[in-house]
Structures are given as structure tokens and as C-alpha cells.
Design a protein around this motif. Structure first.
Motif, PDB file in Angstrom:
ATOM      1  N   ASP A   1      -4.003  34.509  -2.281  1.00  0.00           N
ATOM      2  CA  ASP A   1      -3.640  33.600  -3.376  1.00  0.00           C
ATOM      3  C   ASP A   1      -2.511  32.648  -2.988  1.00  0.00           C
ATOM      4  O   ASP A   1      -2.528  31.471  -3.379  1.00  0.00           O
ATOM      5  N   ASP A   2      -1.528  33.141  -2.242  1.00  0.00           N
ATOM      6  CA  ASP A   2      -0.418  32.271  -1.847  1.00  0.00           C
ATOM      7  C   ASP A   2      -0.917  31.144  -0.946  1.00  0.00           C
ATOM      8  O   ASP A   2      -0.475  29.985  -1.070  1.00  0.00           O
ATOM      9  N   ALA A   3      -1.810  31.486  -0.028  1.00  0.00           N
ATOM     10  CA  ALA A   3      -2.362  30.464   0.862  1.00  0.00           C
ATOM     11  C   ALA A   3      -3.177  29.449   0.076  1.00  0.00           C
ATOM     12  O   ALA A   3      -3.128  28.247   0.364  1.00  0.00           O
ATOM     13  N   GLU A   4      -3.910  29.922  -0.928  1.00  0.00           N
ATOM     14  CA  GLU A   4      -4.700  29.006  -1.747  1.00  0.00           C
ATOM     15  C   GLU A   4      -3.786  28.045  -2.505  1.00  0.00           C
ATOM     16  O   GLU A   4      -4.031  26.829  -2.536  1.00  0.00           O
ATOM     17  N   ALA A   5      -2.739  28.580  -3.110  1.00  0.00           N
ATOM     18  CA  ALA A   5      -1.821  27.719  -3.860  1.00  0.00           C
ATOM     19  C   ALA A   5      -1.140  26.715  -2.937  1.00  0.00           C
ATOM     20  O   ALA A   5      -1.032  25.520  -3.264  1.00  0.00           O
ATOM     21  N   ALA A   6      -0.701  27.170  -1.757  1.00  0.00           N
ATOM     22  CA  ALA A   6      -0.037  26.267  -0.821  1.00  0.00           C
ATOM     23  C   ALA A   6      -1.007  25.212  -0.297  1.00  0.00           C
ATOM     24  O   ALA A   6      -0.649  24.036  -0.152  1.00  0.00           O
ATOM     25  N   GLY A   7      -2.240  25.627  -0.017  1.00  0.00           N
ATOM     26  CA  GLY A   7      -3.231  24.677   0.476  1.00  0.00           C
ATOM     27  C   GLY A   7      -3.565  23.614  -0.540  1.00  0.00           C
ATOM     28  O   GLY A   7      -3.669  22.422  -0.205  1.00  0.00           O
ATOM     29  N   ILE A   8      -3.722  24.008  -1.786  1.00  0.00           N
ATOM     30  CA  ILE A   8      -4.032  23.046  -2.841  1.00  0.00           C
ATOM     31  C   ILE A   8      -2.844  22.122  -3.078  1.00  0.00           C
ATOM     32  O   ILE A   8      -3.009  20.911  -3.271  1.00  0.00           O
ATOM     33  N   ALA A   9      -1.636  22.670  -3.058  1.00  0.00           N
ATOM     34  CA  ALA A   9      -0.445  21.824  -3.228  1.00  0.00           C
ATOM     35  C   ALA A   9      -0.351  20.795  -2.105  1.00  0.00           C
ATOM     36  O   ALA A   9      -0.013  19.626  -2.347  1.00  0.00           O
ATOM     37  N   ALA A  10      -0.667  21.214  -0.872  1.00  0.00           N
ATOM     38  CA  ALA A  10      -0.628  20.275   0.252  1.00  0.00           C
ATOM     39  C   ALA A  10      -1.676  19.186   0.086  1.00  0.00           C
ATOM     40  O   ALA A  10      -1.419  18.005   0.352  1.00  0.00           O
ATOM     41  N   ARG A  11      -2.860  19.561  -0.344  1.00  0.00           N
ATOM     42  CA  ARG A  11      -3.917  18.570  -0.561  1.00  0.00           C
ATOM     43  C   ARG A  11      -3.532  17.612  -1.681  1.00  0.00           C
ATOM     44  O   ARG A  11      -3.768  16.403  -1.597  1.00  0.00           O
ATOM     45  N   ALA A  12      -2.934  18.145  -2.756  1.00  0.00           N
ATOM     46  CA  ALA A  12      -2.503  17.284  -3.861  1.00  0.00           C
ATOM     47  C   ALA A  12      -1.449  16.297  -3.377  1.00  0.00           C
ATOM     48  O   ALA A  12      -1.476  15.107  -3.738  1.00  0.00           O
ATOM     49  N   ALA A  13      -0.523  16.769  -2.552  1.00  0.00           N
ATOM     50  CA  ALA A  13       0.520  15.878  -2.026  1.00  0.00           C
ATOM     51  C   ALA A  13      -0.100  14.769  -1.181  1.00  0.00           C
ATOM     52  O   ALA A  13       0.344  13.613  -1.236  1.00  0.00           O
TER      53      ALA A  13
END
Length: 670
Positions: A333-345
Motif C-alpha cells: 500500500d505504501d508503494a502504491e500511494a507513493a507511486g500515485i503521488a509521483a504520477r500526480a506530481a
């Protein structure tokens, strides 16, 4: 604007809706097909042609936001006198009008929350309740009332639909609680929101003079989101109609996602049985989403069909091609949240406004990880379903200042500048604060008010501060908040009726979607419709993901959602781009890596994959390494390739022209 010119902006099917002014009309409208445009133009066309008096039309929908948007559109189309309200708002207004005459005195006080009443009822019948069980029992009371299920019938009715009883109680205990709850309300002299509909419907059914007056007032009815009406709402609609057939209903059975709350597509699906002469119009031209998004939506939609189900609407995309739908499997879950945040950025950096990005999930508890990841990535966000915009202290203070300013505003100063000058004292500045937190949230709220002022000027060139205050008052009464500049975090249910340029559908694993509580075939089918609703929120960018484990280092026990079978790339019927890792690949970095690999392959006279396989390039572009140690854990890179290409990979990722120190890289890698 002439009556006929109203029709110029409509496609043939929308025009068919707009010109069907009398008699029963059923509009089956897929997601993104312009149903609100069609029905508001229908009402405005009826007013312009003299078929409707504005005051004789009642348009009802399900959320205050949707009703507020409909009123704005009708006003802009010259039909501002039309009533557009939620079922509850329309009923409360009528009940308040007739109560003194029929019953005498003022209506009972309306309670907005059931918690204290449910807790008292529980104590009386020996049902132990805590904060969570009070909420679940209140929801069950609402289901029973909107489903027209009495305490005496509750056990039978709940068993008939295989409805699980809440809070660990048996059906008999819930039935006793229903009776006690009504007793508590009576003793306290209060009513709840469901009572508003029940009392008005009973008044119309039992008092002929009241029914005659209401029916003489309202001659034409429009019901939006008709797939979500409950038996109680349908009963009230029938009392309003009084046997007449001048009603237009709009809905899509494939977007029924509130069955747990008493909504049923039955009334939409059987509309032509109750109204045999009904004209049926299908809206299938999707103006919202790219063909890639629409194609996935159709595949999800047709997968929901069971034997005997009506054929779902097949959407036809009207937008040009867009990027492929992306699918990503994360480790946790942490990797998913970080990955999505990076994509959003990256999307924000590429020019997509943060307010046009959403992260959608099945349960509200999932939001915390995304809040933390977005904050760490320096991306603003707003949680839909949190504190209401107009209830915030800083927004209330700003409205007081704007109202005061309206009395002395200089008419020669542009509205936008006036608003900016006033809001400077409560936290607005030309640039946002660098850090997240309360100061940034306050600035975001003030910026939303500034943006609304600019939008008002764009729509009405001579708009004044008084006009803005009136607009804000209307929006506050309808809870129609202006857009805040931040990524939206919302549950899939809360996202219904909204749309964004970019949507991330997160947590798509079995147990979350479908949720583990969905035990019946009908409940699982509704969960699949929830995925369809999520897919159709995206205009251009759409990414679906799941995490194999809950926490870093834990066992990868989760399975990808069964709803993605046949849709996931690499499977039969699956299309799109799949990624594996803690973050999706950066497209620009990936392209540079491919160009570098092509040069190396050409120099050595070997095939490109002999240098590095695609999976390794994608993993590097996802990991975005900045130092040699970062390369050790990149998929597809062994020790030999790391020594040979490590410094080149770091240089390409950093987009540096000069080669790095190969010896230094070798030393650090070893």
C-alpha cells in the motif's frame, strides 16, 4: 436567444429529449452523454415555446450540488423560475407550507443526525451500541424507512433480500429498535429526513385539497438519476403526479450503486410498463472521455450482465484518442500511494491542474496513505466528504468580509481585483505557502473564492461583488462548493456525478473491490458497477492499480480484483500499458533510456534487448535512481550490467550531457 436556437447545441438524441415536451419520457443516459444538458434544454425549450410556465415545472435530483448546478444552467438558459431541488428539499418546502393549515402550529423540528436518538432507542430495548454500531444501525433505520418496511415486516423483508443485519444484531433486535426509535422521536417532538417524505406523501394521499393544490401548481416533472430512487421517493412522486403522465425520468441502470441505501433501478426498468405510451430516448454518445477510457468502460459494463439482465448501454466515444489506460501492480500500500503521488506530481508538472486529478478508492479509510504520500510529494489535495467548504471558519470569515465589501465596493475596480484585495487579510496571497498544513489549506480555500470571482466575470462581464455574494449564498444553500486547487481524494461512491481529467483507481484487489462484505450475486454485481462508475469519471488519463501486500515486507497475500480478469494487459481481452514496481515509469525518462539503448546497440552491432531488456528500462524509469546504490534493487539489472551501464543509466535519468565517472560507479556498486 430564440427557442429554436436552444436546440442548435444538441446532438440528434439530445434534441429528441429537448423536443419531447409532453407525455411520459424515459431517457436512458450513459455516463458522459450530456444528460444534464439535454434535460435543462428540454425545460428551457418548453418555457421558451410557451408549453411550460416556469413555476409549473419541478425538477428533482439526489444531491444539493446537482440541484444547484441545474438551477445555474436553467438560469443561464433563461428559465430561472423553474424549481430544481432534491427530493428532500422540495418535500420539506411543501410540508412546511401545508403543516400549519393541516395539522396546526409549526412543523416538528428536523434532526439532521440520528445518533443520539438511536443510542436512546438501543438502551430502551437492550441493544448495546457504540459509536460505530450507532452509525450502522442508523443506516439500517434509513434503509427500512425509504424501503417502506415497517418494524413488523422488517424480519421478512430483510430475509427476502438476504440483507445482513448490522452491528452483530439479529433481525428481531433490529425490529424492536425500529419501534423504539419511532417512540423516541415522538416523545421528543422531532422528525428525521425520511419522515419529511413520509409525512408529505401521507398528507397528499389523505387530504384531497392539499393534493389538488400541489398538482395544480406543478404540472411537469423531471426526475434525474432515476435509477437511484427508493420506494419511498417513488411513492411521493406518484402522489405528486396523481395519475398524470407528464413526467420525464433520466437514468442509467448500470450506474446503480446505492442499493444498500434503498435505491433500486426497478422503477426505471419498468417505467414503460407503468407508462405504456412513453417515449424512450437513448443517449450513448460519450463526450467526456477518450476512446481508450470508453473502451475499458464498455468492457467493464458488459461484464456486469447476467442472464436475464437488460442489455447495457454501449457508449460511443466522441473525443479524440488519448493515452493508453495504465495498469500498475505495486508491492504494498505504501508503494502504491507513493507511486500515485509521483504520477500526480508529474501530471501537474506537465500542465494538468491539480483540481483536475482524482484518486478514488473503495473505502474512506484508504485515504490516509494518499494524504501522506501527496503531502510528501508537495502536491496539494482535498478529501471529498470531509468538512464542508462553507462550514469552514475561514470561509465564513471571508464571506462576512465580502458581504461588507459589497456595500462600499468601487464600481470602477474589476471584481477580481476587489476580491483579491479583500481576501488578502484572511490568508490569500498571489503565491501559495510553500509548506502544506493549515496555512496552505486556508490559502486553497481563499483561492477557490478568487477563482469563482474570475469565472463569474468570464460568464457575466459586468458582474459585481454583490453578484458574487449572491452566487456564494446560492452555493452555500446547495452545498455547491467552488473548486479547490488540489488533487481530490474520494471514495468511489462520493465520486458519482463528478469527473476529472486524470483519475487513479487505487486498491483494486479482491476484498476491497469487490469488498468482502459483498456476499450475494447481486451485491457483487453492484460492486462491479462501482468500478464502471470509477472508470467513467476520467476524461483523458486513467490508471488502475492494486497492491499485493498491505505493509512493506509483509506477505503478498492479495489477489488482483476479479473484475480485472480479461482486462489486465497480457490477458486475453486485456489492453493498455502495465507497470510493475513501486512507481510507474516516467515517460520522458523512458524515452531517453530507449534512445540511449539504441545508440549502444548500434555501436556494438547487437539487438537492443541484448543491451538491456524493456523490463529493465521501465524499472529504471520508475525507480528514478539518483545514486549508484539505488540501482542495486532495480529489476532486470544484474552485477555485470550494473558495472557496464550503471553510470550511463544515472546520467540518462538525470538528463546530463557529460558522462559520469564509471570507476566511481563500479566502486560504489561493489
Amino acid at each position: 436567444m430564440s427557442a429554436d436556437s436552444l436546440l442548435d447545441a444538441l446532438d440528434p438524441e439530445q434534441r429528441a429529449v429537448a423536443t419531447a415536451l409532453t407525455g411520459p419520457v424515459c431517457v436512458l443516459a450513459g455516463a458522459g452523454t450530456g444528460k444534464t444538458r439535454a434535460i435543462t434544454h428540454r425545460i428551457a425549450y418548453g418555457v421558451r415555446t410557451g408549453v411550460y410556465r416556469p413555476a409549473s415545472v419541478l425538477a428533482v435530483t439526489f444531491t444539493a450540488r446537482a440541484a444547484g448546478e441545474m438551477r445555474v444552467r436553467l438560469r443561464d438558459l433563461g428559465a430561472g423560475g423553474v424549481q430544481a431541488r432534491t427530493f428532500h428539499a422540495a418535500a420539506l418546502r411543501q410540508l412546511g407550507h401545508f403543516w400549519p393549515r393541516v395539522v396546526g402550529g409549526a412543523p416538528p423540528r428536523l434532526v439532521e443526525a440520528k445518533a443520539t436518538l438511536v443510542a436512546e432507542a438501543g438502551r430502551r430495548v437492550g441493544v448495546s451500541v457504540d459509536r460505530v454500531s450507532v452509525r450502522d444501525l442508523a443506516a439500517e433505520i434509513e434503509w427500512a424507512k425509504v424501503s417502506l418496511v415497517t418494524a413488523e415486516d422488517y424480519e421478512r423483508a430483510a430475509a427476502a433480500v438476504r440483507r445482513p443485519t448490522p452491528a452483530g444484531q439479529d433481525a428481531q433486535a433490529v425490529a424492536r429498535l425500529l419501534t423504539a426509535y419511532e417512540d423516541v422521536k415522538t416523545e421528543r417532538g422531532v422528525i428525521d429526513f425520511e419522515d419529511v417524505l413520509l409525512l408529505l406523501a401521507a398528507m397528499l394521499a389523505q387530504r384531497g385539497e392539499v393534493a389538488d393544490e400541489v398538482r395544480a401548481q406543478y404540472r411537469h416533472f423531471v426526475v434525474d438519476e432515476y435509477q437511484d430512487v427508493s420506494p419511498l421517493q417513488q411513492y411521493l412522486l406518484e402522489q405528486w403526479l396523481g395519475g398524470r403522465h407528464d413526467v420525464c425520468v433520466v437514468g442509467d441502470p448500470s450506474q446503480t450503486i446505492y442499493s444498500f441505501a434503498g435505491a433500486s433501478p426497478h422503477h426505471l426498468l419498468t417505467f414503460t410498463t407503468r407508462h405504456p405510451r412513453a417515449q424512450v430516448v437513448r443517449l450513448v454518445r460519450d463526450y467526456r472521455s477518450t476512446p481508450q477510457v470508453v473502451g475499458l468502460a464498455n468492457r467493464v459494463l458488459h461484464a456486469t450482465r447476467r442472464p436475464g439482465d437488460p442489455a447495457p448501454l454501449h457508449l460511443v466515444a466522441q473525443q479524440p484518442d488519448g493515452p493508453q489506460v495504465r495498469f500498475t501492480a505495486y508491492d504494498d500500500d505504501d508503494a502504491e500511494a507513493a507511486g500515485i503521488a509521483a504520477r500526480a506530481a508529474r501530471l501537474v508538472a506537465a500542465g494538468v491542474p491539480a483540481s483536475e486529478i482524482a484518486v478514488l478508492y473503495r473505502t474512506n479509510v484508504q485515504s490516509e496513505a494518499f494524504e501522506q504520500a501527496l503531502a510528501a510529494a508537495g502536491v496539494g489535495y482535498q478529501v471529498r466528504g470531509g468538512e464542508r467548504f462553507f462550514a469552514r471558519r475561514d470561509v465564513r470569515d471571508a464571506l462576512v468580509l465580502l458581504r461588507g465589501g459589497a456595500r462600499s465596493a468601487d464600481p470602477d475596480v474589476p471584481l477580481g481585483q476587489t476580491v483579491r484585495d479583500i481576501l488578502t487579510s484572511v490568508g490569500w496571497a498571489p503565491q501559495p505557502p510553500a509548506a502544506r498544513g493549515a496555512a496552505r489549506e486556508r490559502w486553497d480555500a481563499m483561492q477557490a473564492l478568487v477563482g469563482l470571482a474570475d469565472d463569474l466575470v468570464a460568464a457575466r462581464g459586468g458582474a459585481t461583488l454583490t453578484d458574487l455574494v449572491a452566487e456564494l449564498d446560492d452555493r452555500a444553500s446547495a452545498q455547491h462548493a467552488p473548486t479547490v486547487d488540489g488533487v481530490t481524494l474520494a471514495s468511489l461512491h462520493a465520486a458519482k456525478g463528478l469527473e476529472w481529467d486524470a483519475v487513479f483507481l487505487a486498491g483494486l484487489s479482491d476484498g476491497l473491490l469487490p469488498i468482502s462484505l459483498a456476499q450475494t450475486e447481486a451485491a457483487v454485481a453492484e460492486e462491479r458497477r462501482l468500478l464502471y462508475v470509477g472508470v467513467t469519471r476520467a476524461r483523458r488519463h486513467l490508471e488502475l492499480s492494486y497492491a499485493a501486500a498491505r505493509t512493506p515486507g509483509s506477505r503478498a497475500a492479495r489477489a488482483r480484483s476479479r473484475f480485472l480478469t480479461g482486462l489486465w494487459p497480457g490477458e486475453e481481452g486485456g489492453r493498455g500499458a502495465v507497470r510493475r514496481g513501486s512507481a510507474p515509469a516516467d515517460p520522458a525518462v523512458l524515452e531517453r533510456l530507449r534512445q540511449w539503448r539504441a545508440r549502444v546497440a548500434d555501436e556494438r552491432g547487437v539487438a537492443a534487448f541484448r543491451v538491456l531488456p524493456d523490463v529493465a528500462l521501465e524499472a529504471v524509469a520508475a525507480a528514478m535512481p539518483t545514486q549508484p546504490a539505488d540501482l542495486r534493487y532495480v529489476q532486470g539489472l544484474g552485477p555485470t550490467r550494473l558495472r557496464e551501464y550503471g553510470d550511463d543509466l544515472l546520467r540518462v535519468v538525470a538528463d546530463e550531457g557529460a558522462p559520469g565517472s564509471r570507476e566511481a560507479v563500479r566502486t560504489n556498486l561493489e
